[in-house]
Enzyme design. Sequence first.
Site, PDB file in Angstrom:
ATOM      1  N   GLU A 170       0.810  -1.226   0.000  1.00 49.19           N
ATOM      2  CA  GLU A 170       0.000   0.000   0.000  1.00 49.19           C
ATOM      3  C   GLU A 170       0.838   1.269   0.000  1.00 49.19           C
ATOM      4  O   GLU A 170       0.753   2.105   0.908  1.00 49.19           O
ATOM      5  CB  GLU A 170      -0.953   0.002   1.201  1.00 49.19           C
ATOM      6  CG  GLU A 170      -1.955  -1.120   1.154  1.00 49.19           C
ATOM      7  CD  GLU A 170      -3.059  -0.976   2.210  1.00 49.19           C
ATOM      8  OE1 GLU A 170      -2.980  -0.083   3.056  1.00 49.19           O
ATOM      9  OE2 GLU A 170      -4.015  -1.768   2.153  1.00 49.19           O
ATOM     10  N   GLU A 379      -5.286  -8.573   0.785  1.00 53.80           N
ATOM     11  CA  GLU A 379      -6.000  -8.242   2.029  1.00 53.80           C
ATOM     12  C   GLU A 379      -7.471  -8.007   1.731  1.00 53.80           C
ATOM     13  O   GLU A 379      -7.825  -7.410   0.711  1.00 53.80           O
ATOM     14  CB  GLU A 379      -5.457  -6.954   2.678  1.00 53.80           C
ATOM     15  CG  GLU A 379      -4.150  -7.107   3.397  1.00 53.80           C
ATOM     16  CD  GLU A 379      -3.641  -5.800   4.000  1.00 53.80           C
ATOM     17  OE1 GLU A 379      -4.458  -4.959   4.428  1.00 53.80           O
ATOM     18  OE2 GLU A 379      -2.415  -5.631   4.032  1.00 53.80           O
TER      19      GLU A 379
END
Length: 479
Positions: A170, A379
């Site tokens: 991320e 995720e």
Amino acid sequence: MIHKKLKPFPPHFLWGAASAAYQVEGAWDVDGKGVSNWDKFVRIPGKTFKGTTGDVAVDHYHRYKEDIQLMAEMGMKAYRFSVAWTRIFPSGRGEINEKGIEFYEHLINDLKAKGIEPILTLYHWDLPQALQDEYGGWESREIISDFTRYSVELFKRFGDRVKYWVSLNEQNIFTMLGYRLGAHPPGVMDDKLFYQVNHHANLANASVIKEFRKYVPDGKIGPSFAYSPAYARTSNPKDIIAAENAEELNSHWWMDIYAWGRYPKAVWNYIESNGLAPQIEEGDFELLSQGTPDFMGVNYYQTTTYEENPLNNGAGIAKINTTGEKGTSEDTGIPGVFKTVENPHLERTDWDWNIDPLGLRIALRRITNRYNLPILISENGLGAFDKLEKDDVVNDNYRIDYIRTHIEAMQEAISDGVDVLGYCVWSFTDLLSWLNGFQKRYGFVYVNQHEEGEHDLRRVKKKSFDWYKKVIASNGTVL
Ligand code: BG6
């Protein structure tokens, strides 16, 4: 589109769960580990919920065997974890700390012995503080060679056993929170620096992927991107362009460079005309186009809805909900570009995150249509207040509902033609949520850890544990 018959999950589908070093390991100063930016940041009063730190986290460093045993009992096919850079190179570069290597060596061997595929993330936000102090970490191009050296060491040590690698976790979130909102280390709010930092991270990402090909030719590597597909609030073209702006600025800006090594035109021209464009050096685009991934890692939690935001007096940066008091987050935006707005069609969690399983199908299709790469869902999960009831029972039916509906959406996307390699639920055990402390829980396994009061760190299987076990055993046919 409704499929008359859904495609089954592929035979070797990676049913898994994920974690990150800082959020689970603890042992923050044990066995030669150096200090990370998070070790330092959490000590600044007021930065995290009730001043929580990852000093102990859920003590995975000392209890990894017990945790892996539970993964094996669940029948998990894959476990995504990250390596703490400061365990390997305590000062970010220089001498190697063999004790750190040893820890991951044992972890990986134990996973393999239990038939669990390790998915190793090279960077999940815990930067060696020494590099931040020395040259500003991601603010300097020096980070490219240091991150590459560290990564190559891991390729050499573990490349024979680890076949799935995530480069940066991320990038969009750690740079946004670190350099735009000032909520993560180094706590800076500077739009121009934000774009420069991202350019360095892009180069570092490409550089490690390029090296990876030499050391782990039979492995697969990609970044994990936090993708929140943009919706328009209405069919008013002004809202549509706001959503398009958001999709380009918040998503294509990163994924285009990962997949193709080039920045999207509209965004580049926008930041250039606003004096925010990063400095580019000769050879940068060559490197970026040489370091493209095998898959797009996608962390999907929610979609975001946008509307027009006026240039004058438009909404800017706003408060995020880090307490779990529903309704305390505010709409945020960039004047003249877009503004977020609540979606009346979606339920929200206590932290005001939209619950939108269909959004996952949309996300997977958009990425496939644009980049035509396999996707690893690295995720997806639900953060909630879990209640430990009498006799160590946690009835997390809401989590089962969340994961079930997202798996259904994933199967629809697979039937649409999306190539999904695996699905990692965030998270396996409960863990430390960066800004929200231990009260925001994601795991299949409850860990008795709290900011205050009794916390013996014992592991308790939640109801979702047995449910996911059946999902895995049936390869997604029993939901
Ligand atoms: C992702 C991160 O952004 O979401 C994780 O990769 C993080 O590290 C997860 O914990 C959930 O976010 P939060 O803020 O609810 O902990």
